[in-house]
Design a protein around this motif. Structure first.
Motif, PDB file in Angstrom:
ATOM      1  N   LEU A  13       0.827  -1.210   0.000  1.00 47.62           N
ATOM      2  CA  LEU A  13       0.000   0.000   0.000  1.00 47.62           C
ATOM      3  C   LEU A  13       0.861   1.259   0.000  1.00 47.62           C
ATOM      4  O   LEU A  13       0.509   2.261  -0.633  1.00 47.62           O
ATOM      5  CB  LEU A  13      -0.936  -0.006   1.205  1.00 47.62           C
ATOM      6  N   ALA A  14       1.992   1.197   0.709  1.00 49.23           N
ATOM      7  CA  ALA A  14       2.901   2.349   0.716  1.00 49.23           C
ATOM      8  C   ALA A  14       3.464   2.594  -0.682  1.00 49.23           C
ATOM      9  O   ALA A  14       3.554   3.744  -1.135  1.00 49.23           O
ATOM     10  CB  ALA A  14       4.024   2.121   1.721  1.00 49.23           C
ATOM     11  N   VAL A  15       3.832   1.524  -1.370  1.00 53.77           N
ATOM     12  CA  VAL A  15       4.336   1.664  -2.741  1.00 53.77           C
ATOM     13  C   VAL A  15       3.241   2.184  -3.660  1.00 53.77           C
ATOM     14  O   VAL A  15       3.489   3.056  -4.512  1.00 53.77           O
ATOM     15  CB  VAL A  15       4.891   0.315  -3.251  1.00 53.77           C
ATOM     16  N   ALA A  16       2.021   1.667  -3.490  1.00 55.12           N
ATOM     17  CA  ALA A  16       0.900   2.138  -4.312  1.00 55.12           C
ATOM     18  C   ALA A  16       0.665   3.628  -4.103  1.00 55.12           C
ATOM     19  O   ALA A  16       0.430   4.371  -5.062  1.00 55.12           O
ATOM     20  CB  ALA A  16      -0.359   1.342  -3.986  1.00 55.12           C
ATOM     21  N   GLY A  17       0.736   4.069  -2.851  1.00 57.43           N
ATOM     22  CA  GLY A  17       0.568   5.494  -2.569  1.00 57.43           C
ATOM     23  C   GLY A  17       1.666   6.332  -3.190  1.00 57.43           C
ATOM     24  O   GLY A  17       1.400   7.414  -3.736  1.00 57.43           O
ATOM     25  N   TYR A  18       2.884   5.819  -3.136  1.00 57.18           N
ATOM     26  CA  TYR A  18       4.013   6.533  -3.750  1.00 57.18           C
ATOM     27  C   TYR A  18       3.839   6.640  -5.261  1.00 57.18           C
ATOM     28  O   TYR A  18       4.039   7.706  -5.857  1.00 57.18           O
ATOM     29  CB  TYR A  18       5.314   5.819  -3.397  1.00 57.18           C
ATOM     30  N   LEU A  19       3.451   5.537  -5.897  1.00 54.85           N
ATOM     31  CA  LEU A  19       3.271   5.540  -7.345  1.00 54.85           C
ATOM     32  C   LEU A  19       2.104   6.444  -7.759  1.00 54.85           C
ATOM     33  O   LEU A  19       2.188   7.169  -8.759  1.00 54.85           O
ATOM     34  CB  LEU A  19       3.026   4.115  -7.852  1.00 54.85           C
ATOM     35  N   ASP A  78      11.301   5.905 -14.729  1.00 56.53           N
ATOM     36  CA  ASP A  78      12.231   5.371 -15.713  1.00 56.53           C
ATOM     37  C   ASP A  78      12.902   4.128 -15.111  1.00 56.53           C
ATOM     38  O   ASP A  78      12.772   3.859 -13.916  1.00 56.53           O
ATOM     39  CB  ASP A  78      13.254   6.424 -16.138  1.00 56.53           C
ATOM     40  N   PRO A  79      13.619   3.329 -15.929  1.00 51.48           N
ATOM     41  CA  PRO A  79      14.194   2.078 -15.420  1.00 51.48           C
ATOM     42  C   PRO A  79      15.101   2.249 -14.206  1.00 51.48           C
ATOM     43  O   PRO A  79      15.103   1.399 -13.302  1.00 51.48           O
ATOM     44  CB  PRO A  79      14.977   1.546 -16.628  1.00 51.48           C
ATOM     45  N   VAL A  80      15.877   3.335 -14.154  1.00 51.76           N
ATOM     46  CA  VAL A  80      16.762   3.546 -13.006  1.00 51.76           C
ATOM     47  C   VAL A  80      15.941   3.806 -11.743  1.00 51.76           C
ATOM     48  O   VAL A  80      16.207   3.216 -10.684  1.00 51.76           O
ATOM     49  CB  VAL A  80      17.723   4.723 -13.283  1.00 51.76           C
ATOM     50  N   GLN A  81      14.939   4.679 -11.843  1.00 51.53           N
ATOM     51  CA  GLN A  81      14.071   4.946 -10.694  1.00 51.53           C
ATOM     52  C   GLN A  81      13.339   3.683 -10.247  1.00 51.53           C
ATOM     53  O   GLN A  81      13.160   3.434  -9.053  1.00 51.53           O
ATOM     54  CB  GLN A  81      13.061   6.031 -11.050  1.00 51.53           C
ATOM     55  N   ARG A  82      12.923   2.891 -11.216  1.00 53.33           N
ATOM     56  CA  ARG A  82      12.218   1.652 -10.900  1.00 53.33           C
ATOM     57  C   ARG A  82      13.107   0.725 -10.086  1.00 53.33           C
ATOM     58  O   ARG A  82      12.654   0.105  -9.119  1.00 53.33           O
ATOM     59  CB  ARG A  82      11.795   0.962 -12.203  1.00 53.33           C
ATOM     60  N   THR A  83      14.384   0.630 -10.454  1.00 46.08           N
ATOM     61  CA  THR A  83      15.318  -0.213  -9.717  1.00 46.08           C
ATOM     62  C   THR A  83      15.463   0.262  -8.275  1.00 46.08           C
ATOM     63  O   THR A  83      15.494  -0.549  -7.334  1.00 46.08           O
ATOM     64  CB  THR A  83      16.693  -0.205 -10.409  1.00 46.08           C
ATOM     65  N   VAL A  84      15.521   1.567  -8.095  1.00 39.25           N
ATOM     66  CA  VAL A  84      15.629   2.129  -6.749  1.00 39.25           C
ATOM     67  C   VAL A  84      14.368   1.822  -5.942  1.00 39.25           C
ATOM     68  O   VAL A  84      14.436   1.454  -4.763  1.00 39.25           O
ATOM     69  CB  VAL A  84      15.874   3.652  -6.823  1.00 39.25           C
ATOM     70  N   THR A  85      13.208   1.967  -6.577  1.00 41.80           N
ATOM     71  CA  THR A  85      11.942   1.692  -5.887  1.00 41.80           C
ATOM     72  C   THR A  85      11.841   0.231  -5.483  1.00 41.80           C
ATOM     73  O   THR A  85      11.396  -0.095  -4.372  1.00 41.80           O
ATOM     74  CB  THR A  85      10.750   2.070  -6.783  1.00 41.80           C
ATOM     75  N   VAL A  86      12.248  -0.668  -6.379  1.00 40.53           N
ATOM     76  CA  VAL A  86      12.226  -2.097  -6.063  1.00 40.53           C
ATOM     77  C   VAL A  86      13.125  -2.397  -4.880  1.00 40.53           C
ATOM     78  O   VAL A  86      12.760  -3.151  -3.964  1.00 40.53           O
ATOM     79  CB  VAL A  86      12.643  -2.927  -7.299  1.00 40.53           C
ATOM     80  N   ALA A  87      14.316  -1.797  -4.869  1.00 49.25           N
ATOM     81  CA  ALA A  87      15.235  -2.021  -3.755  1.00 49.25           C
ATOM     82  C   ALA A  87      14.670  -1.473  -2.452  1.00 49.25           C
ATOM     83  O   ALA A  87      14.756  -2.116  -1.401  1.00 49.25           O
ATOM     84  CB  ALA A  87      16.583  -1.374  -4.063  1.00 49.25           C
ATOM     85  N   ALA A  88      14.083  -0.273  -2.506  1.00 49.69           N
ATOM     86  CA  ALA A  88      13.522   0.330  -1.293  1.00 49.69           C
ATOM     87  C   ALA A  88      12.302  -0.437  -0.793  1.00 49.69           C
ATOM     88  O   ALA A  88      12.057  -0.504   0.420  1.00 49.69           O
ATOM     89  CB  ALA A  88      13.137   1.783  -1.579  1.00 49.69           C
ATOM     90  N   ALA A  89      11.539  -1.024  -1.728  1.00 45.73           N
ATOM     91  CA  ALA A  89      10.331  -1.754  -1.339  1.00 45.73           C
ATOM     92  C   ALA A  89      10.631  -3.157  -0.843  1.00 45.73           C
ATOM     93  O   ALA A  89       9.751  -3.820  -0.293  1.00 45.73           O
ATOM     94  CB  ALA A  89       9.368  -1.830  -2.526  1.00 45.73           C
ATOM     95  N   GLY A  90      11.868  -3.619  -1.050  1.00 51.52           N
ATOM     96  CA  GLY A  90      12.225  -4.948  -0.596  1.00 51.52           C
ATOM     97  C   GLY A  90      11.964  -6.038  -1.604  1.00 51.52           C
ATOM     98  O   GLY A  90      11.992  -7.213  -1.260  1.00 51.52           O
ATOM     99  N   GLY A  91      11.679  -5.682  -2.830  1.00 50.15           N
ATOM    100  CA  GLY A  91      11.447  -6.706  -3.846  1.00 50.15           C
ATOM    101  C   GLY A  91      10.505  -6.225  -4.928  1.00 50.15           C
ATOM    102  O   GLY A  91       9.963  -5.116  -4.869  1.00 50.15           O
TER     103      GLY A  91
END
Length: 222
Positions: A13-19, A78-91
């Motif tokens: 839900l936190a990721v959904a809110g961020y997106l 963008d792909p770089v931001q996506r990688t950062v988000t995946v890392a911050a979200a834990g997967g």
């Protein structure tokens, strides 16, 4: 952090809110929204008439608009931001699930417009049974559009031009087949004032979940 931990509801839900916040700030949603409102203005201008009125046409128009919105949501980073988000979200799981949730939330807002327009501004009664039919049919079209949009966006399709071409081709081919579920069946049920197309709505959700699973599989292997 493990992928399992990353898939917790609170984190998703936190990721959904961020997106969602990222999509709103980018204002990329404005163009499809304005196009959709303009289409509805043409369809429901004046007296929309007795049910189903313009609902079959608005449900059909909702299909590509929901796909367009899903592409915007999936490509908001963008792909770089996506990688950062995946890392911050834990997967990958919370990010892909959050993307799907934002797309589905957008679907609800898009469905509310054609559902409320003839009820508020029209001069004909729309009984609860007809409203249920309209709501289920519009949701089936919208959620199917979300499934198409997820399959036509990153990481499966990297370039927005190819996303547009592929999404347009899929929508055109599937929307013109009245026998084809979920969209064709849902629009047909609306036009005939038949029973609510619950099976089509469930199938659309299955397609959206399947699209999210494909995205998760591809992104996890990158």
């Amino acid at each position: 952090m493990s992928e399992r931990a990353g898939g917790s509801p609170a984190r998703t839900l936190a990721v959904a809110g961020y997106l969602a916040d990222d999509v709103v700030r980018s204002q990329r949603y404005l163009l499809p929204l304005l196009v959709y409102v303009a289409v509805l203005g043409v369809l429901f201008g004046g007296d929309p008439g007795e049910p189903p009125g313009a609902w079959p046409a608005s449900a059909l128009a909702l299909y590509p608009m929901a796909a367009w919105l899903a592409v915007i949501v999936a490509n908001t980073e963008d792909p770089v931001q996506r990688t950062v988000t995946v890392a911050a979200a834990g997967g990958v799981v919370p990010v892909v699930t959050g993307t799907l949730l934002v797309g589905l939330a957008g679907d609800l807002l898009l469905v509310a417009l054609p559902m409320g327009w003839p009820v508020v501004f029209g001069g004909h009664p729309y009984p609860p049974s007809v409203l249920l039919l309209g709501g289920v049919a519009h949701l089936a079209c919208a959620v199917t559009g979300t499934a198409v949009g997820l399959l036509c966006a990153r990481p499966l399709v990297e370039r927005i031009g190819w996303s547009f071409c592929l999404g347009t081709a899929i929508v055109v081919v599937t929307a013109v087949q009245p026998w084809l579920p979920p969209v064709g069946v849902a629009v047909g049920a609306l036009a005939a004032l038949g029973p609510p197309p619950f099976a089509a709505a469930v199938l659309s959700l299955v397609l959206a979940l399947g699209a999210a699973a494909v995205v998760w599989t591809v992104e996890r292997r990158r």
